[in-house]
Design an enzyme around this catalytic site. Sequence first.
Site, PDB file in Angstrom:
ATOM      1  N   ARG A 112     -11.493  17.353   9.995  1.00  0.00           N
ATOM      2  CA  ARG A 112     -10.628  16.169  10.123  1.00  0.00           C
ATOM      3  C   ARG A 112      -9.362  16.469  10.923  1.00  0.00           C
ATOM      4  O   ARG A 112      -8.878  15.629  11.688  1.00  0.00           O
ATOM      5  CB  ARG A 112     -10.274  15.661   8.720  1.00  0.00           C
ATOM      6  N   GLU A 131       5.126   9.465  13.736  1.00  0.00           N
ATOM      7  CA  GLU A 131       5.136   8.612  12.542  1.00  0.00           C
ATOM      8  C   GLU A 131       5.329   9.544  11.355  1.00  0.00           C
ATOM      9  O   GLU A 131       4.540  10.463  11.147  1.00  0.00           O
ATOM     10  CB  GLU A 131       3.799   7.869  12.420  1.00  0.00           C
ATOM     11  N   GLU A 169       3.920   9.203  -0.806  1.00  0.00           N
ATOM     12  CA  GLU A 169       2.517   9.063  -1.213  1.00  0.00           C
ATOM     13  C   GLU A 169       1.977  10.349  -1.828  1.00  0.00           C
ATOM     14  O   GLU A 169       1.250  10.313  -2.816  1.00  0.00           O
ATOM     15  CB  GLU A 169       1.662   8.670  -0.002  1.00  0.00           C
ATOM     16  N   GLU A 217       0.858  -1.182   0.000  1.00  0.00           N
ATOM     17  CA  GLU A 217       0.000   0.000   0.000  1.00  0.00           C
ATOM     18  C   GLU A 217       0.900   1.240   0.000  1.00  0.00           C
ATOM     19  O   GLU A 217       1.786   1.379   0.834  1.00  0.00           O
ATOM     20  CB  GLU A 217      -0.908  -0.022   1.238  1.00  0.00           C
ATOM     21  N   ARG A 218       0.661   2.120  -0.979  1.00  0.00           N
ATOM     22  CA  ARG A 218       1.459   3.341  -1.138  1.00  0.00           C
ATOM     23  C   ARG A 218       2.941   3.024  -1.354  1.00  0.00           C
ATOM     24  O   ARG A 218       3.810   3.816  -0.953  1.00  0.00           O
ATOM     25  CB  ARG A 218       1.292   4.277   0.065  1.00  0.00           C
ATOM     26  N   ASN A 274      -3.452  -1.612   7.498  1.00  0.00           N
ATOM     27  CA  ASN A 274      -4.769  -2.158   7.122  1.00  0.00           C
ATOM     28  C   ASN A 274      -4.555  -3.669   7.044  1.00  0.00           C
ATOM     29  O   ASN A 274      -4.201  -4.213   6.001  1.00  0.00           O
ATOM     30  CB  ASN A 274      -5.225  -1.604   5.777  1.00  0.00           C
ATOM     31  N   TRP A 280     -12.648  13.171   2.149  1.00  0.00           N
ATOM     32  CA  TRP A 280     -11.642  12.603   1.256  1.00  0.00           C
ATOM     33  C   TRP A 280     -11.545  13.416  -0.043  1.00  0.00           C
ATOM     34  O   TRP A 280     -10.778  13.073  -0.936  1.00  0.00           O
ATOM     35  CB  TRP A 280     -11.954  11.131   0.927  1.00  0.00           C
ATOM     36  N   ASP A 335      -2.670  14.298   7.128  1.00  0.00           N
ATOM     37  CA  ASP A 335      -2.147  13.053   6.578  1.00  0.00           C
ATOM     38  C   ASP A 335      -0.928  13.241   5.700  1.00  0.00           C
ATOM     39  O   ASP A 335      -1.044  13.201   4.487  1.00  0.00           O
ATOM     40  CB  ASP A 335      -3.252  12.353   5.764  1.00  0.00           C
ATOM     41  N   ARG A 388      -2.144   3.676  16.972  1.00  0.00           N
ATOM     42  CA  ARG A 388      -2.107   4.816  16.054  1.00  0.00           C
ATOM     43  C   ARG A 388      -3.189   5.860  16.363  1.00  0.00           C
ATOM     44  O   ARG A 388      -4.328   5.511  16.688  1.00  0.00           O
ATOM     45  CB  ARG A 388      -2.234   4.349  14.601  1.00  0.00           C
ATOM     46  N   LYS A 393       0.966  10.800  13.548  1.00  0.00           N
ATOM     47  CA  LYS A 393       1.572  11.322  12.323  1.00  0.00           C
ATOM     48  C   LYS A 393       2.096  12.735  12.567  1.00  0.00           C
ATOM     49  O   LYS A 393       1.560  13.461  13.407  1.00  0.00           O
ATOM     50  CB  LYS A 393       0.556  11.341  11.179  1.00  0.00           C
ATOM     51  N   GLU A 453     -10.684   4.498   9.068  1.00  0.00           N
ATOM     52  CA  GLU A 453     -10.840   4.143   7.660  1.00  0.00           C
ATOM     53  C   GLU A 453     -11.334   2.711   7.482  1.00  0.00           C
ATOM     54  O   GLU A 453     -10.801   1.950   6.685  1.00  0.00           O
ATOM     55  CB  GLU A 453      -9.508   4.360   6.915  1.00  0.00           C
TER      56      GLU A 453
HETATM   57  C1  BDP Z   1      -3.174   7.348   4.278  1.00  0.00           C
HETATM   58  C2  BDP Z   1      -3.063   6.363   3.162  1.00  0.00           C
HETATM   59  C3  BDP Z   1      -3.709   5.050   3.451  1.00  0.00           C
HETATM   60  C4  BDP Z   1      -3.260   4.551   4.805  1.00  0.00           C
HETATM   61  C5  BDP Z   1      -3.579   5.583   5.852  1.00  0.00           C
HETATM   62  C6  BDP Z   1      -3.025   5.233   7.217  1.00  0.00           C
HETATM   63  O1  BDP Z   1      -3.634   6.925   2.012  1.00  0.00           O
HETATM   64  O2  BDP Z   1      -3.345   4.166   2.435  1.00  0.00           O
HETATM   65  O3  BDP Z   1      -3.883   3.353   5.117  1.00  0.00           O
HETATM   66  O4  BDP Z   1      -2.987   6.808   5.517  1.00  0.00           O
HETATM   67  O5  BDP Z   1      -2.015   5.810   7.576  1.00  0.00           O
HETATM   68  O6  BDP Z   1      -2.105   8.226   4.118  1.00  0.00           O
HETATM   69  O7  BDP Z   1      -3.584   4.411   7.907  1.00  0.00           O
END
Ligand code: BDP
Length: 699
Positions: free
Chosen positions: A333, A384, A390, A164-165, A207, A539, A362, A321, A357, A288
Amino acid sequence: EDGYRLWMRYDTLADANAQAWRSSINTVVIPGDSPTMRAILAELVPALSGLLGKSIAASANNTLADGTLVVGTPSTSSAIASLQLRDALAKVGDEGFLIRSEKIDGRSVTVIAASTELGALYGAFHFLRLVQTQPASGNLNISEKPRFLFRLLNHWDNLDGSIERGYAGQSLWKWNELPGTIDPRLTDYARASASLGINGAVLNNVNADAKSLTPEYLRKAAAIADVFRPYGVRVYLVPRFSAPIEIDGLETADPLDPKVAAWWKAKTDEIYKLIPDFGGYLVKANSEGQPGPMTYGRTHADGANMLAAAVARYGGIVMWRAFIYDPVPGSDRAAEAYNTLKPFDGKFAPNVILQVKNGPVDFMPREPFHPIFGSMPHTQVMPEVQITQEYLGHSNSIAFLATMWREFLDSDTYAKGPGSTVTRVVDGRLYGQTLTAIAGVANTGDDRNWTGHHLAQANWFAYGRLAWNPDMSAREIADEWTEMTLTHDRKSVDEIVRLLLESREAVVNYEMPLGLAHLMDNPHYGPGPWGYPVARPDWSPVYYHRAANDGIGFDRTATGTNAVAQYHEPLRSRYADLSTCPDDMLLWFHHVPWTYKMRSGRTLWDELCLRYQRGVDWTGDARKRWDALAGIIDAERHTAVARKLVIQQRDAKWWRDAGLLYFQTFSKQPFPADVDQPTRTLDEVKALDDYGHPQKAKK
Ligand code: BDP
């Protein structure tokens, strides 16, 4: 020259400096037969022989002579034991080391000493870095220790091999081949990570798939852990919160149900039997679409503490997290994680660390620091950051992220008055938290050069260096990496370092200037400020930029969502007041009229246009400057980077045209004269595909 060797190239040094190192090192003495001591020997002998251009061997019977390099601990090496380093070693702790020029029995030797073999390994890598980047010295007196206890890479790797990413190929963990076949590349991954002091890897995506906790997959993870162990890289996993239901058919995953807690204890026992040094869990819960304690009417603290109890018996940790935001109508958000988690300050078990983060939305090219830093004094928090790009052009763009992380770590939270920087919050100095940690979302994959873009290797390197020493300057890091990876030619090093240091700001300018955020299209690559169908409003880019006829930007002051109130004074007022809010954060905190007079004297509209243009101009300039380095860097890597820069320039224009043409429909202002006029229409830009190609109409 395919980039596989990263910063561990060990080609013979040619400059005068190398001559001095050459005369000061002749042999090595590295007693001990453990896997880690063998790894040190296996690294140093070829590395020093290569760098110094002469054969460096282990001396027979561990005899010391002038020019011997001695490596070890007081228990593995009698020479080191004889130096009486107890106090100095105690000061550098379990993972630190000393590098000293010493006289032992009348011989001039260099000593790399540590309390543990892992410390000695880190010292060995540090020494190699010195040889490659510093003048030789017969008077070495170095002591180093890491500032964070846990220095992790988070791999968002799926069990099917995708990432992912991830923009550098498939997962390095070949799940389908493990545990029977062990890819030798795993050892090189561990070497590279250990060379920076990275001491943990979370193997699977946040995920998570529950399958990663099945006996079959645990055996695979154990095989990886076996390869990493000599290098001190401990393995961690992301448990899917609903795993008890999915794997063993329990009726619920309610963390307060004793059967559920017992399931996690038994599962954890099973893991530690296979991986005795297992590090613990990283959890994305109720975010998510991931299940979590709230799915069962419980709190984040309930969930984290239940898992924490399971690993505490083994000294493991839980990284919980803070990336939590619900699609509540009218909510902001950027404010949600703070609002959700702050009430639980002081409620988490002692082996839980909240993983936050760097910014509150994000991983955007620029965000203010996350307001949780400095606001939960009774909770252990860890940053993080995202190494994989990304939102910064994937592996097609240069965006050296050390400058971004520096900006973040240096941010003053004012939590306990001026000087309460994020660094001091997370390294334990401000609130005395005992477990300190940092995580970076990895940019590695099975591409031959590991990171897709040759220069993106610098981000892996930079992350590791900052995880060891969060005070290092971006320049120092860029300098080290460039010398170790690309060239020792001083003038060229300086030029490459300049390019690296400028690169992230350029991306900010052509993608999301002046505090704008989240303007990307769906694959998180190109621009999509006009928005597209999404499952939830937060989003969509339009949720973030709020462009309208009266202006642009997200009002997070008292007249808007008031998220700015989550920051301490005087920062809160500085951000909240239009006249003191820094330009870089302007549209993050304010909705500003198009004709607003900026500090520069220009209107907001003109300034916005100019920032976009500045970003584009940099890419053209960078291409020329890179091209001028031909012949200095091997043709293979030079050409590969040059090709990427062509793409980056094209993408920058795409971002600029999209931003300018779309925002112009609201500002209704002409483009200023010093900005290139777009040569295409908004509709034409909108019709480009996900990667900016004109082929097929998408929307
Ligand atoms: C976002 C990403 C997604 C990640 C999510 C995360 O788009 O793919 O699952 O963060 O950090 O930046 O959980």
